[in-house]
Scaffold this active site. Structure first.
Site, PDB file in Angstrom:
ATOM      1  N   GLU A 138      -7.262  -4.287   6.827  1.00  0.00           N
ATOM      2  CA  GLU A 138      -6.337  -4.724   7.871  1.00  0.00           C
ATOM      3  C   GLU A 138      -6.016  -6.220   7.818  1.00  0.00           C
ATOM      4  O   GLU A 138      -6.142  -6.950   8.802  1.00  0.00           O
ATOM      5  CB  GLU A 138      -6.867  -4.337   9.255  1.00  0.00           C
ATOM      6  CG  GLU A 138      -5.763  -4.339  10.293  1.00  0.00           C
ATOM      7  CD  GLU A 138      -6.090  -3.545  11.553  1.00  0.00           C
ATOM      8  OE1 GLU A 138      -6.558  -2.397  11.441  1.00  0.00           O
ATOM      9  OE2 GLU A 138      -5.844  -4.085  12.624  1.00  0.00           O
ATOM     10  N   ARG A 163      -1.978  -2.541   7.706  1.00  0.00           N
ATOM     11  CA  ARG A 163      -2.778  -1.541   8.422  1.00  0.00           C
ATOM     12  C   ARG A 163      -2.629  -1.681   9.937  1.00  0.00           C
ATOM     13  O   ARG A 163      -2.784  -0.710  10.675  1.00  0.00           O
ATOM     14  CB  ARG A 163      -4.253  -1.628   8.004  1.00  0.00           C
ATOM     15  CG  ARG A 163      -5.081  -0.508   8.616  1.00  0.00           C
ATOM     16  CD  ARG A 163      -6.409  -0.291   7.941  1.00  0.00           C
ATOM     17  NE  ARG A 163      -7.096   0.812   8.591  1.00  0.00           N
ATOM     18  CZ  ARG A 163      -8.113   1.454   8.089  1.00  0.00           C
ATOM     19  NH1 ARG A 163      -8.611   1.118   6.921  1.00  0.00           N
ATOM     20  NH2 ARG A 163      -8.673   2.462   8.745  1.00  0.00           N
TER      21      ARG A 163
HETATM   22  N1  GLY Z   1      -6.766   3.876  13.671  1.00  0.00           N
HETATM   23  C1  GLY Z   1      -6.214   2.767  13.003  1.00  0.00           C
HETATM   24  C2  GLY Z   1      -6.791   2.511  11.650  1.00  0.00           C
HETATM   25  O1  GLY Z   1      -7.551   3.307  11.141  1.00  0.00           O
HETATM   26  O2  GLY Z   1      -6.500   1.486  11.086  1.00  0.00           O
END
Ligand code: GLY
Length: 347
Positions: A225, A229
């Protein structure tokens, strides 16, 4: 950067293979009865499988290995570090080794806790999930986010730990309680704007598989992320605030549903999208029978304050995932008074 392969391996049965780099792969099987493939996806070297589940799940699995079942309590109040500690102690008492594996059987709570225990026990052993709820199949069990809550907030402690395989058995969805089903529907709605298009036209297994494919493509590009993401949190900024303010009276999917409509209205108020896009959000959310308005009795100022504490907020400004001419994007520093006024539009 990792790659994703998608295949219909038999009629109504799908395989999504995610190459995560560094020799790591995660395979997701979707279809009726795929839980019976567990023996084929556990690691070859494993002698034992620690099956982690809850009494209410009611799904039995056969790993083909020596296996023992460890039950977690029902309810979000069991999702804490103490539960992970007790689970790891039970693994140690049984003599589970790093060569063995953990199998999480259940919804998002089970896969988050079992995945986290697998990430930290003996500094990490293989985990396979048998996801039995819609939410777990299209979101929680896929992508390697694991963790538990602290008294200060949800999912504040955890690890990225990719499951070796996830079995999304759509047969288990047919007996899912109505509220549990609705919990997943908000996530399903979200995928319409992540490239899913007209998902409502697909049969169930194909729909789950398509959502898994979309999520897998995002995760393969941005596992930790650092960017893209975050888009998977579409609808979640207001969604999380509603869940907290409403004392979890709203299920996650219901809260996300309102959050999606709100995000569309906010994007329109910022001139990013036109009225047709807002109408499409309302049509999809309504089509799933989900709420489109903030429940009465919640204080708008308190909701704005809660949204300011969202995990996406990096430098203090209100931050949302919003639709726009180039699709979804993270938008920072949104004017709090505009957010407050837009809340009135969805109240
Ligand atoms: N639920 C969001 C992710 O897995 O990034």
């Amino acid at each position: 950067m990792g790659e994703v392969e998608f295949a219909e391996v038999a009629a109504g049965e799908y395989r999504v293979s995610i190459d995560l780099g560094d020799g790591r792969t995660s395979t997701v099987l979707v279809g009726d009865g795929v839980r019976h493939r567990l023996g084929a996806v556990v690691p070859e070297r494993a002698r034992r499988a620690a099956v982690v589940t809850q009494p209410t799940i009611g799904v039995t699995v056969d790993s083909g290995l020596e296996q023992r079942t460890f039950e977690l309590g029902d309810g979000e109040e069991h999702k804490h570090l103490g539960t992970v500690g007790s689970l790891c102690e039970s693994f140690a008492e049984w003599g589970l080794t790093r060569a063995d594996c953990v199998v999480g059987v259940g919804g998002g709570l089970v896969t988050d806790v079992a995945g986290f225990a697998a990430a930290v026990y003996h500094r990490g052993l293989d985990v396979v999930h048998v996801a039995t709820t819609l939410l777990a199949q299209i979101d929680a069990a896929v992508g390697g986010k694991t963790g538990v809550n602290l008294p200060q907030g949800k999912n504040l402690v955890g690890a990225y730990w990719q499951p070796r395989a996830v079995l999304c058995d759509t047969e288990t969805l047919r007996t899912l309680p109505e509220r549990e089903w609705r919990c997943g529907l908000g996530e399903l709605a979200k995928y319409h704007w992540l490239g899913g298009g007209r998902l409502d036209d697909l049969p169930l297994a194909a729909r789950v598989a398509r959502c898994v494919q979309i999520k897998a493509e995002v995760v393969a590009q941005d596992e930790r992320e650092a960017g893209r993401r975050a888009l998977l949190n579409y609808g979640h900024t207001l969604g999380h605030a509603l869940e907290i303010a409403g004392g979890h009276g709203l299920r996650h999917g219901e809260a996300v549903a309102v959050g999606l409509v709100f995000a569309a209205e906010l994007a329109a108020a910022l001139g990013r999208v036109d009225a047709d896009v807002v109408a499409e959000h309302r049509r999809v959310v309504d089509g799933y029978g989900l709420p489109t308005t903030v429940p009465p009795g919640l204080d708008g100022d308190a909701l704005v304050e809660l949204m300011g504490r969202d995990k996406k907020v990096l430098e203090g400004g209100l931050t949302f995932v919003l639709d726009g001419p180039d699709g979804l994007e993270v938008v920072t520093d949104v004017d709090p008074s505009l957010v407050r006024r837009t809340l009135e539009v969805v109240s």
